[in-house]
Design a protein around this motif. Structure first.
Motif: not given
Length: 275
Positions: A216, A238, A241, A218, A206, A246, A214, A195, A211, A201, A248, A209
């Motif tokens: 993320a 959101q 992304l 919040e 984010a 991604w 993928r 992480w 990566p 991004i 989320v 995340a």
């Protein structure tokens, strides 16, 4: 129905007694009756307490939250607050708290005398097992933070009040830095790696995340809702992304502080699905 209301409607004392004897009415409290052909709901139960209490005090705690529209259900035991010198005692289903309240902490809603919204939120947060989550919802939907803090200071020394301080401190942490630290500790305790905190991004950043997968994450700090436009901005972020592939996840203060096992499980599941 209160006895005074029955008399105002033209019924005599004898007529009221006959209804009780025939079980058409049930005496709930002294001078307070419930018609047997009417459902005994949270609202009728709360009103029965209000009629019994009269001008001697105010509805308070989770019962006041129910009347204010802050809670969907009334509590099994209805709380009332009366002046310190009052000799009023509780009844089955009623708990009496003696305390002198400032005028700013009193209110009226739908004809019911009760504690003001801010004090009601604070007292209910103390009374509920999920008080932190309740306080967060109230801040998002019903009451701004400054008057809530003012009500807290007006009532310093009240029973259980010290337990509110950490919640209000967290609510005022606009940077959400403490929340992020707690969340990252959850990841470390779970031995989750890969992480990155505050990962850029595209045009967004984010909070945390993964990566490679993928994914993320919040974190909704306690004060995010007090900033106009922040809610819409978070949703736009959101969506952006998600449209770039991604996944989320969103977690609240209550999630991170009260349900860390749930948070760990959701993150693990998201990473597994993205693998």
């Amino acid at each position: 129905m209160g006895l005074g209301q029955a008399l105002t409607c033209g019924l005599s004392d004898d007529a009221v007694r006959r209804r009780v004897r025939s079980r058409r009415w049930r005496q709930v409290y002294p001078r307070v009756f419930h018609a047997s052909d009417h459902p005994w709901t949270d609202t009728s139960r709360t009103w029965a307490v209000v009629l019994w209490l009269g001008p001697r005090g105010v509805l308070s705690g989770p019962a006041a939250a129910f009347v204010h529209g802050l809670a969907d259900r009334a509590p099994p035991v209805v709380g009332v607050t009366v002046p310190q010198r009052s000799r009023l005692r509780g009844r089955p289903g009623i708990v009496v708290r003696r305390r002198d309240l400032a005028p700013e902490d009193l209110g009226v809603r739908r004809g019911i005398r009760l504690t003001g919204v801010e004090l009601t939120v604070l007292e209910t947060a103390l009374a509920l097992p999920d008080g932190a989550a309740f306080l967060d919802r109230a801040l998002q939907r019903h009451v701004p933070l400054p008057p809530l803090v003012a009500a807290y200071h007006r009532n310093l020394g009240a029973r259980g009040w010290s337990r509110l301080r950490p919640l209000l401190v967290a609510a005022q942490d606009r940077t959400a830095s403490r929340l992020e630290r707690l969340f990252l500790q959850i990841l470390r305790d779970a031995h989750l790696t890969g992480w990155v905190a505050n990962l850029r991004i595209g045009s967004w950043e984010a909070d945390v995340a993964f990566p490679e997968q993928r994914v993320a994450i919040e974190l909704d700090g306690w004060a995010w809702h007090v900033e106009p436009g922040r809610f819409q901005g978070d949703r736009t972020k959101q969506n952006s992304l998600a449209l770039t592939g991604w996944t989320v996840l969103r977690f609240t203060w209550a999630d991170v502080t009260q349900r860390p096992d749930h948070v760990r499980a959701v993150v693990r599941r998201a990473l597994a699905l993205a693998a």
